[in-house]
Scaffold this motif. Sequence first.
Motif, PDB file in Angstrom:
ATOM      1  N   ASN A  96       0.809  -1.222   0.000  1.00 14.20           N
ATOM      2  CA  ASN A  96       0.000   0.000   0.000  1.00 14.20           C
ATOM      3  C   ASN A  96       0.840   1.268   0.000  1.00 14.20           C
ATOM      4  N   GLY A  97       2.164   1.112  -0.143  1.00  9.28           N
ATOM      5  CA  GLY A  97       3.053   2.266  -0.207  1.00  9.28           C
ATOM      6  C   GLY A  97       3.587   2.724   1.121  1.00  9.28           C
ATOM      7  N   LEU A  98       3.167   2.079   2.195  1.00 10.61           N
ATOM      8  CA  LEU A  98       3.630   2.471   3.528  1.00 10.61           C
ATOM      9  C   LEU A  98       4.875   1.706   3.951  1.00 10.61           C
ATOM     10  N   SER A  99       5.192   0.640   3.232  1.00 13.57           N
ATOM     11  CA  SER A  99       6.378  -0.163   3.530  1.00 13.57           C
ATOM     12  C   SER A  99       7.352  -0.108   2.364  1.00 13.57           C
ATOM     13  N   HIS A 100       8.596  -0.457   2.661  1.00 19.02           N
ATOM     14  CA  HIS A 100       9.637  -0.465   1.638  1.00 19.02           C
ATOM     15  C   HIS A 100      10.395  -1.781   1.682  1.00 19.02           C
ATOM     16  N   ALA A 101      10.961  -2.147   0.510  1.00 13.20           N
ATOM     17  CA  ALA A 101      11.806  -3.339   0.443  1.00 13.20           C
ATOM     18  C   ALA A 101      12.809  -3.162  -0.685  1.00 13.20           C
ATOM     19  N   TYR A 102      13.921  -3.859  -0.588  1.00 17.03           N
ATOM     20  CA  TYR A 102      14.899  -3.877  -1.670  1.00 17.03           C
ATOM     21  C   TYR A 102      14.407  -4.863  -2.724  1.00 17.03           C
ATOM     22  N   VAL A 103      14.354  -4.419  -3.973  1.00 21.12           N
ATOM     23  CA  VAL A 103      13.689  -5.214  -5.010  1.00 21.12           C
ATOM     24  C   VAL A 103      14.647  -5.725  -6.098  1.00 21.12           C
ATOM     25  N   LYS A 104      15.924  -5.401  -5.990  1.00 23.60           N
ATOM     26  CA  LYS A 104      16.895  -5.862  -6.979  1.00 23.60           C
ATOM     27  C   LYS A 104      17.926  -6.751  -6.301  1.00 23.60           C
ATOM     28  N   MET A 105      18.152  -7.943  -6.896  1.00 21.81           N
ATOM     29  CA  MET A 105      19.103  -8.889  -6.320  1.00 21.81           C
ATOM     30  C   MET A 105      20.098  -9.319  -7.397  1.00 21.81           C
ATOM     31  N   CYS A 130      13.657 -18.164  -1.733  1.00 21.13           N
ATOM     32  CA  CYS A 130      12.194 -18.162  -1.701  1.00 21.13           C
ATOM     33  C   CYS A 130      11.642 -17.197  -0.656  1.00 21.13           C
ATOM     34  N   ALA A 131      12.488 -16.788   0.302  1.00 20.17           N
ATOM     35  CA  ALA A 131      12.040 -15.852   1.334  1.00 20.17           C
ATOM     36  C   ALA A 131      11.964 -14.417   0.853  1.00 20.17           C
ATOM     37  N   PHE A 132      12.631 -14.099  -0.258  1.00 19.00           N
ATOM     38  CA  PHE A 132      12.735 -12.709  -0.708  1.00 19.00           C
ATOM     39  C   PHE A 132      11.628 -12.412  -1.722  1.00 19.00           C
ATOM     40  N   ILE A 133      10.403 -12.427  -1.239  1.00 19.63           N
ATOM     41  CA  ILE A 133       9.237 -12.419  -2.127  1.00 19.63           C
ATOM     42  C   ILE A 133       9.020 -11.095  -2.852  1.00 19.63           C
ATOM     43  N   HIS A 134       9.701 -10.015  -2.456  1.00 19.50           N
ATOM     44  CA  HIS A 134       9.482  -8.724  -3.098  1.00 19.50           C
ATOM     45  C   HIS A 134      10.511  -8.395  -4.175  1.00 19.50           C
ATOM     46  N   VAL A 135      11.420  -9.313  -4.446  1.00 14.83           N
ATOM     47  CA  VAL A 135      12.424  -9.083  -5.484  1.00 14.83           C
ATOM     48  C   VAL A 135      11.748  -9.011  -6.856  1.00 14.83           C
ATOM     49  N   ARG A 136      12.098  -7.982  -7.613  1.00 16.30           N
ATOM     50  CA  ARG A 136      11.532  -7.774  -8.952  1.00 16.30           C
ATOM     51  C   ARG A 136      12.576  -7.955 -10.053  1.00 16.30           C
ATOM     52  N   TYR A 137      13.838  -7.741  -9.737  1.00 15.91           N
ATOM     53  CA  TYR A 137      14.909  -7.832 -10.730  1.00 15.91           C
ATOM     54  C   TYR A 137      15.965  -8.803 -10.190  1.00 15.91           C
ATOM     55  N   LEU A 138      16.145  -9.928 -10.853  1.00 17.40           N
ATOM     56  CA  LEU A 138      17.017 -10.984 -10.327  1.00 17.40           C
ATOM     57  C   LEU A 138      18.010 -11.428 -11.397  1.00 17.40           C
ATOM     58  N   ASP A 139      19.291 -11.434 -11.044  1.00 24.35           N
ATOM     59  CA  ASP A 139      20.346 -11.900 -11.939  1.00 24.35           C
ATOM     60  C   ASP A 139      21.133 -13.008 -11.250  1.00 24.35           C
ATOM     61  N   LEU A 140      21.051 -14.215 -11.809  1.00 26.56           N
ATOM     62  CA  LEU A 140      21.739 -15.388 -11.274  1.00 26.56           C
ATOM     63  C   LEU A 140      22.760 -15.925 -12.275  1.00 26.56           C
ATOM     64  N   SER A 141      23.250 -15.091 -13.142  1.00 27.10           N
ATOM     65  CA  SER A 141      24.166 -15.523 -14.199  1.00 27.10           C
ATOM     66  C   SER A 141      25.510 -15.991 -13.651  1.00 27.10           C
ATOM     67  N   ASP A 142      26.167 -16.842 -14.431  1.00 27.04           N
ATOM     68  CA  ASP A 142      27.540 -17.286 -14.136  1.00 27.04           C
ATOM     69  C   ASP A 142      27.640 -18.029 -12.805  1.00 27.04           C
ATOM     70  N   ASN A 143      26.707 -18.944 -12.579  1.00 31.01           N
ATOM     71  CA  ASN A 143      26.763 -19.809 -11.407  1.00 31.01           C
ATOM     72  C   ASN A 143      26.772 -21.269 -11.865  1.00 31.01           C
ATOM     73  N   LYS A 144      26.363 -22.192 -10.993  1.00 30.41           N
ATOM     74  CA  LYS A 144      26.375 -23.624 -11.318  1.00 30.41           C
ATOM     75  C   LYS A 144      25.002 -24.246 -11.086  1.00 30.41           C
ATOM     76  N   LEU A 145      23.974 -23.471 -11.330  1.00 29.47           N
ATOM     77  CA  LEU A 145      22.617 -23.894 -11.024  1.00 29.47           C
ATOM     78  C   LEU A 145      22.092 -24.910 -12.029  1.00 29.47           C
ATOM     79  N   SER A 146      21.522 -25.994 -11.515  1.00 28.38           N
ATOM     80  CA  SER A 146      20.826 -26.957 -12.368  1.00 28.38           C
ATOM     81  C   SER A 146      19.320 -26.878 -12.153  1.00 28.38           C
ATOM     82  N   SER A 147      18.887 -26.085 -11.183  1.00 27.94           N
ATOM     83  CA  SER A 147      17.466 -25.884 -10.910  1.00 27.94           C
ATOM     84  C   SER A 147      17.256 -24.483 -10.344  1.00 27.94           C
ATOM     85  N   ILE A 148      16.137 -23.881 -10.747  1.00 21.91           N
ATOM     86  CA  ILE A 148      15.770 -22.569 -10.195  1.00 21.91           C
ATOM     87  C   ILE A 148      14.374 -22.635  -9.566  1.00 21.91           C
ATOM     88  N   THR A 149      13.966 -23.825  -9.130  1.00 19.45           N
ATOM     89  CA  THR A 149      12.645 -24.019  -8.531  1.00 19.45           C
ATOM     90  C   THR A 149      12.324 -23.023  -7.420  1.00 19.45           C
TER      91      THR A 149
END
Length: 358
Positions: free
Chosen positions: A96-105, A119-138
């Motif tokens: 509702n605009g009364l709270s704030h969160a960091y939205v870029k990870m 999964c806990a960072f539910i307010h993230v809007r911009y996510l970059d996971l490049s150059d890792n060893k991930l086989s799943s992003i579930t």
Amino acid sequence: AVVSTQSGHYGRAYYNEYKSYLRMSEEDDSQYEDDKGEVDDEEHVEININEGTEDNDNEDRENERSESEEDSNEPTYQLTEQMAGESLSLLCKIGNGLSHAYVKMDLVNKALNDISIICAFIHVRYLDLSDNKLSSITPIASLKHLLTLKVDNNNLKSIDIPPMPYLQKASFQNNKLVTVKGIAHPMLEVLNLNSNKIVEANFDISGLPKLSVLELRENRLKSTKGLGFPKLQRLYLAENKITSLTDIDQCVSLKILHLRGDNEAQTNPIESLDGLSKSMVALQYLNLRGTNVSSLKTELPKLKQLPILRGLVLKDSPVAREDEYRIEVIMNLRNLERLDKDVFTDEKKKKVPTATLR
């Protein structure tokens, strides 16, 4: 709640705050309507690779077995609370605009193969996971407000996430994807799947109703079947194994079609332009460089169906070696402004007589 903006000091506190958010009821999606803005297009980069022969296929299987053994022996690099906290930026209003969160990870090049905590960072809007060893992003399935997602240069073989309601731009370049199944996001406009191992483009077209830019360079596609997106505007298919243009006539909004091949690497050995249609009323640029198009007599009539074609590239194809190749093309495609590297002004075109193909 007050969130400290000092990078490196709010990791655990911020994580605990997010855990408390998880216990809250889900907020109305209408509160995030301001997130639905347009996304800038990314510059396209081409990388040359050789694919195709039986020997290469055998080598690929050996490499896959070797990669599998290496993956099973790799230590686990798990995303921690501190690492997640330090990766956050861009403080924005939420709800509702009364709270704030960091939205870029930004978690680029962290050697991660476990991101369960994300999964806990539910307010993230911009996510970059490049150059890792991930086989799943579930775990990112919980990030319902994602606008952009980048997971380039990882070990993904499939994209195991449900539809994301606000996702507009996604990039999975240079993974190990063999299928496009499961990619269905109602707001997605830009999708990058370059440099994977995709054999069939069996998309759920109804699940991508707004897709306008699709990059599938350097995969293993043998045809364009399954790519008939009615709202697609730019399609990049260079360095595949394409021989037929099935379903391409359904791309009625397409402006750019990039089918560049390589004679030596035997990529995109297209001989016939069957599939091009007068229904493709928006197509302005067609790149067929290095393909196996060899006959002006049979293929120019198919190009003449495209009413506003402005740019055509046939360099390094057999047809470009025909006598009077340029004159024949300009005589028959009167709207053309560029052929290969040559630019044709209206004044120049007036000097070329109109003629039917000989």
